[in-house]
Design a protein around this motif. Sequence first.
Motif, short mmCIF file in Angstrom:
data_model
loop_
_atom_site.label_atom_id
_atom_site.label_comp_id
_atom_site.label_asym_id
_atom_site.label_seq_id
_atom_site.Cartn_x
_atom_site.Cartn_y
_atom_site.Cartn_z
N ASP A 111 0.83 -1.21 0.00
CA ASP A 111 0.00 0.00 0.00
C ASP A 111 0.86 1.26 0.00
O ASP A 111 0.62 2.20 -0.76
CB ASP A 111 -0.90 0.04 1.25
CG ASP A 111 -1.92 -1.06 1.31
OD1 ASP A 111 -2.42 -1.48 0.25
OD2 ASP A 111 -2.25 -1.50 2.42
N ARG A 112 1.87 1.26 0.86
CA ARG A 112 2.68 2.47 1.01
C ARG A 112 3.46 2.78 -0.26
O ARG A 112 3.69 3.95 -0.59
CB ARG A 112 3.63 2.32 2.21
CG ARG A 112 2.88 2.29 3.54
CD ARG A 112 3.82 2.50 4.71
NE ARG A 112 4.76 1.41 4.88
CZ ARG A 112 4.54 0.33 5.61
NH1 ARG A 112 3.38 0.17 6.23
NH2 ARG A 112 5.47 -0.61 5.73
N GLU A 113 3.84 1.73 -1.01
CA GLU A 113 4.51 1.96 -2.29
C GLU A 113 3.58 2.68 -3.26
O GLU A 113 3.99 3.58 -4.00
CB GLU A 113 4.97 0.63 -2.89
CG GLU A 113 5.68 0.79 -4.23
CD GLU A 113 6.08 -0.54 -4.84
OE1 GLU A 113 6.44 -0.54 -6.04
OE2 GLU A 113 6.03 -1.57 -4.15
N VAL A 114 2.29 2.29 -3.26
CA VAL A 114 1.31 2.98 -4.11
C VAL A 114 1.14 4.42 -3.64
O VAL A 114 1.15 5.37 -4.45
CB VAL A 114 -0.05 2.25 -4.08
CG1 VAL A 114 -1.08 3.02 -4.89
CG2 VAL A 114 0.10 0.84 -4.64
N LEU B 171 -4.44 6.05 -9.74
CA LEU B 171 -3.72 4.86 -9.32
C LEU B 171 -4.75 3.78 -9.02
O LEU B 171 -5.58 3.93 -8.12
CB LEU B 171 -2.88 5.15 -8.07
CG LEU B 171 -1.74 6.15 -8.28
CD1 LEU B 171 -1.18 6.61 -6.95
CD2 LEU B 171 -0.65 5.54 -9.15
N ALA B 172 -4.73 2.71 -9.81
CA ALA B 172 -5.76 1.68 -9.74
C ALA B 172 -5.14 0.32 -9.47
O ALA B 172 -4.08 -0.01 -10.01
CB ALA B 172 -6.57 1.63 -11.04
N GLU B 173 -5.82 -0.47 -8.63
CA GLU B 173 -5.44 -1.86 -8.42
C GLU B 173 -6.32 -2.74 -9.30
O GLU B 173 -7.55 -2.64 -9.25
CB GLU B 173 -5.61 -2.25 -6.96
CG GLU B 173 -5.18 -3.67 -6.66
CD GLU B 173 -5.16 -3.99 -5.17
OE1 GLU B 173 -4.91 -5.17 -4.84
OE2 GLU B 173 -5.39 -3.07 -4.36
N THR B 174 -5.71 -3.59 -10.09
CA THR B 174 -6.45 -4.44 -11.02
C THR B 174 -6.42 -5.89 -10.52
O THR B 174 -5.69 -6.23 -9.59
CB THR B 174 -5.84 -4.36 -12.43
OG1 THR B 174 -4.46 -4.73 -12.38
CG2 THR B 174 -5.96 -2.94 -12.98
N ALA B 175 -7.24 -6.72 -11.15
CA ALA B 175 -7.28 -8.14 -10.78
C ALA B 175 -5.93 -8.79 -11.10
O ALA B 175 -5.25 -8.40 -12.05
CB ALA B 175 -8.40 -8.84 -11.53
#
Length: 251
Positions: free
Chosen positions: A55-58, A156-160
């Motif tokens: 998370d922190r890297e994002v 900034l998006a988290e994908t599958a």
Amino acid sequence: MTAPPAAGPPTAWATADPYAAALRAGRGPLFLRRADGWLLPLDVERWCARADPVDREVLDRCEGAVLDVGCGPGRLVAELAARGRTVLGIDVCRAAVDRTVRLGGAALRRSVFEPLPGEGRWDSVLLMDGNVGIGGDPRALLERVAALLRPGGLLLAETAPEDVDERVRVRLTDARATAGAPFAWARLGTPALLRYARGWQPEGQWTAGGRRFLALRSRSASSSAEPPNRTAVVSSQRVRKPSGESPVAKR
């Protein structure tokens, strides 16, 4: 690929009792369940913990004022607030907003498709933990995010973790007798999200801790446009009142 269901207001999370109960307890089990019985486990324990190294890297990539769409129990909002960043979380679930506030973050009980503070002036928007699926219509969600960002702003998006492009109706369930109302949802891998992101500039994609992420930059305005007024974003968070019972949390 499953045909997309009819669009509807993305507010079913707000009445999904299993979701609220899981957030209040800080643990699952919690799943998204399709009509055919398929279950997608949701990582409630991670959501309710502190921001982890992935998370922190994002968050290190965030620019300026940050809007966390579907903030859940608020670990990312709290981490950014602790860094002294201007950040607002939004979620349709009261339990999520309440928990975010208890962690020291600012949050609104609001859908991303409703009027929001600072529209067109946010520097960064987060769509983490599968929130690229909100509303079940990726193009509509990307269009809405572009309207929230300043010209040239960052998504900034988290994908599958797999290459998937699926739009379905699902329910939140604890895998026992309790299930919430059905709602439209999407699951997108990075290639699928890139296909929908016409007009966006890819800024990078990466994998960490078994999770996949994509950075996209919105279309820039002309060079003669005024720079974004970041003070106005902060001011709108403190002054503007939401409709109905949607509380504003002030830092």
